[in-house]
Design a protein around this motif. Structure first.
Motif, PDB file in Angstrom:
ATOM      1  N   VAL A  67      11.498   1.120   4.021  1.00 55.06           N
ATOM      2  CA  VAL A  67       9.871   0.844   3.876  1.00 55.06           C
ATOM      3  C   VAL A  67       9.476   0.561   2.506  1.00 55.06           C
ATOM      4  N   LYS A  68       9.029  -0.612   2.326  1.00 54.10           N
ATOM      5  CA  LYS A  68       8.411  -0.992   0.957  1.00 54.10           C
ATOM      6  C   LYS A  68       6.690  -0.815   0.520  1.00 54.10           C
ATOM      7  N   VAL A  69       6.100  -1.170   1.817  1.00 55.99           N
ATOM      8  CA  VAL A  69       4.759  -1.174   1.672  1.00 55.99           C
ATOM      9  C   VAL A  69       3.997  -0.415   3.140  1.00 55.99           C
ATOM     10  N   ILE A  70       3.144   0.350   2.622  1.00 61.42           N
ATOM     11  CA  ILE A  70       2.241   1.093   3.784  1.00 61.42           C
ATOM     12  C   ILE A  70       0.882   0.329   4.145  1.00 61.42           C
ATOM     13  N   GLY A  71       0.640  -0.117   5.246  1.00 59.38           N
ATOM     14  CA  GLY A  71      -0.719  -0.686   5.226  1.00 59.38           C
ATOM     15  C   GLY A  71      -1.488   0.289   6.172  1.00 59.38           C
ATOM     16  N   ARG A  72      -2.650   0.735   5.652  1.00 60.70           N
ATOM     17  CA  ARG A  72      -3.599   1.676   6.173  1.00 60.70           C
ATOM     18  C   ARG A  72      -4.599   0.994   6.966  1.00 60.70           C
ATOM     19  N   LEU A  73      -4.959   0.915   8.133  1.00 67.72           N
ATOM     20  CA  LEU A  73      -6.083   0.261   8.921  1.00 67.72           C
ATOM     21  C   LEU A  73      -7.301   1.208   8.944  1.00 67.72           C
ATOM     22  N   GLY A  74      -7.710   1.354   7.668  1.00 70.25           N
ATOM     23  CA  GLY A  74      -8.796   1.976   7.185  1.00 70.25           C
ATOM     24  C   GLY A  74      -8.680   2.523   5.927  1.00 70.25           C
ATOM     25  N   VAL A  75      -9.675   3.935   5.753  1.00 69.20           N
ATOM     26  CA  VAL A  75      -9.694   4.229   4.414  1.00 69.20           C
ATOM     27  C   VAL A  75      -9.233   5.683   4.153  1.00 69.20           C
ATOM     28  N   GLY A  76      -9.270   6.280   5.070  1.00 69.19           N
ATOM     29  CA  GLY A  76      -8.879   7.857   5.217  1.00 69.19           C
ATOM     30  C   GLY A  76      -7.534   7.763   4.842  1.00 69.19           C
ATOM     31  N   LEU A  77      -6.880   8.855   3.950  1.00 72.20           N
ATOM     32  CA  LEU A  77      -5.578   9.113   3.695  1.00 72.20           C
ATOM     33  C   LEU A  77      -4.848  10.303   3.998  1.00 72.20           C
ATOM     34  N   ASP A  78      -5.990  11.237   4.934  1.00 72.34           N
ATOM     35  CA  ASP A  78      -5.469  12.737   5.130  1.00 72.34           C
ATOM     36  C   ASP A  78      -4.180  12.578   6.060  1.00 72.34           C
ATOM     37  N   ALA A  85       5.018   9.030  -0.834  1.00 73.39           N
ATOM     38  CA  ALA A  85       4.743   7.619  -0.892  1.00 73.39           C
ATOM     39  C   ALA A  85       4.943   6.998  -2.286  1.00 73.39           C
ATOM     40  N   SER A  86       4.299   7.709  -3.261  1.00 71.43           N
ATOM     41  CA  SER A  86       4.322   7.432  -4.528  1.00 71.43           C
ATOM     42  C   SER A  86       5.753   7.579  -5.279  1.00 71.43           C
ATOM     43  N   SER A  87       6.211   8.609  -4.831  1.00 70.26           N
ATOM     44  CA  SER A  87       7.465   9.106  -5.534  1.00 70.26           C
ATOM     45  C   SER A  87       8.424   8.346  -5.213  1.00 70.26           C
ATOM     46  N   LYS A  88       8.343   7.477  -3.995  1.00 73.26           N
ATOM     47  CA  LYS A  88       9.315   6.700  -3.584  1.00 73.26           C
ATOM     48  C   LYS A  88       9.129   5.209  -3.960  1.00 73.26           C
ATOM     49  N   GLY A  89       7.908   4.859  -4.669  1.00 74.53           N
ATOM     50  CA  GLY A  89       7.297   3.683  -5.147  1.00 74.53           C
ATOM     51  C   GLY A  89       6.941   2.722  -4.187  1.00 74.53           C
ATOM     52  N   ILE A  90       6.337   3.390  -2.957  1.00 73.92           N
ATOM     53  CA  ILE A  90       5.920   2.750  -1.836  1.00 73.92           C
ATOM     54  C   ILE A  90       4.214   2.595  -1.909  1.00 73.92           C
ATOM     55  N   PRO A  91       3.681   1.498  -2.244  1.00 75.84           N
ATOM     56  CA  PRO A  91       2.470   1.195  -2.299  1.00 75.84           C
ATOM     57  C   PRO A  91       1.503   1.467  -0.863  1.00 75.84           C
ATOM     58  N   ILE A  92       0.526   1.995  -0.891  1.00 77.65           N
ATOM     59  CA  ILE A  92      -0.416   1.937   0.232  1.00 77.65           C
ATOM     60  C   ILE A  92      -1.473   1.286  -0.033  1.00 77.65           C
TER      61      ILE A  92
END
Length: 321
Positions: A67-78, A85-92
């Protein structure tokens, strides 16, 4: 070929945009509920698109090393381990403010609903009643809406309230009490907003410092005629404290679109409280908002895959798990 896996419901416009791209897409909105199937379907995924049900833990991300990118259908991150994700270099990539209008309209609908009981009046008329005194209701013009959180959603909610003649005040730790926002929302301390408002509307993320922000102490600061409206996250309100406050008449009522456990258990104590309106996390789920959200996330995910950093990347959130 890059594989995009969408594990929760996505609006048609965004889905079509992804399907017309050069990337392969797997769409199964039930995958989030079955860990084994999710892992199998996402084994070769470079993009994972989720809503709010998928628990993207460090352990899950460890099982999906491509996984290189995470798409969040919304704004909450809980529901996302942002640090992992940050430590793995994966942008959200999130759909920042795509549902702001829908949430703001829900808050206005809530305020109107508790003051003009049209559904109850309809039922009474059908049953043979004609009680004009009981169902006359109250005007909202001249009352006060207190916003806890004055980001874009909060400010838009305030503008809509002002258009209906409400006085709007707000609290946000990012702003200095005694100042005003660009749309003339008077900023005050949390205690002042709770004490002065006829409706307290919550617009904050769920973080350690906001969990159970509205507890018994906060509720006791409110007017006995006031209502709390929560379209943010369930954990912002201490639900058992709210039940006690409602039963004791310490506030007039509550409108909750979000709960700590969704869906709630069948014996949830709020079910027995008559002055609490509950809806199934739909404030930002209008057809228009869902399509805006899906289209925004789809477009930004494609940007990321093509090497362009999305302007809707989520910065690391302090206090996130």
């Amino acid at each position: 070929m890059t594989k995009i896996v969408i594990v929760e419901a996505m609006g048609e416009t965004g889905l079509e945009l992804l399907q017309k791209s050069e990337y392969s897409v797997k769409y199964d909105p039930t995958l989030w509920s079955d860990h084994r199937r999710l892992i199998e379907a996402s084994e070769h995924a470079e993009v994972l698109i989720v809503r709010n049900q998928t628990q993207l833990t460090r352990e899950l991300l460890d099982e999906l090393p491509r996984v290189k990118v995470i798409g969040r259908l919304g704004v909450g991150l809980d529901n996302i381990d942002v640090e992992a994700a940050s430590s793995k270099g994966i942008p959200i990539v999130s759909a920042k403010n795509a549902n702001a209008a829908s949430v703001a309209e829900y808050v206005m609908a809530s305020i109107l609903t508790v003051n003009r009981p049209l559904i109850a009046a309809t039922r009474d008329v059908i049953s043979g009643g004609w009680d004009r005194k009981k169902f006359g209701g109250r005007e909202i013009q001249g009352t006060t809406l207190g916003l806890i959180g004055v980001g874009q959603v909060g400010r838009l909610t305030g503008s809509k309230a002002q258009a209906l003649g409400l006085h709007v005040i707000g609290y946000d730790p990012m702003y200095e009490p005694g100042t005003t926002t660009e749309n003339a929302i008077a900023l005050k301390t949390l205690e002042e907003v709770l004490a002065e408002s006829d409706y307290v509307s919550l617009h904050v993320p769920l973080l350690p410092e906001t969990r159970h922000l509205i507890d018994r102490t906060a509720l006791q600061r409110m007017k006995s005629t006031a209502y709390v409206i929560n379209t943010a996250r369930g954990g912002v309100v201490h639900e058992l404290d709210l039940v006690e406050a409602l039963e004791a008449g310490e506030i007039a009522g509550a409108v909750l679109d979000v709960l700590e456990q969704e869906p709630p258990p069948s014996d949830h104590p709020l079910f027995s409280v008559s002055n609490c309106i509950l809806t199934p996390h739909v404030a930002g789920a209008t057809e228009e908002a869902l399509n805006r959200t899906s289209q925004m996330v789809a477009a930004e995910v494609i940007k990321e895959l093509e090497g362009e950093a999305s302007e809707f990347r989520v910065a690391k959130v302090a206090g996130s798990k």
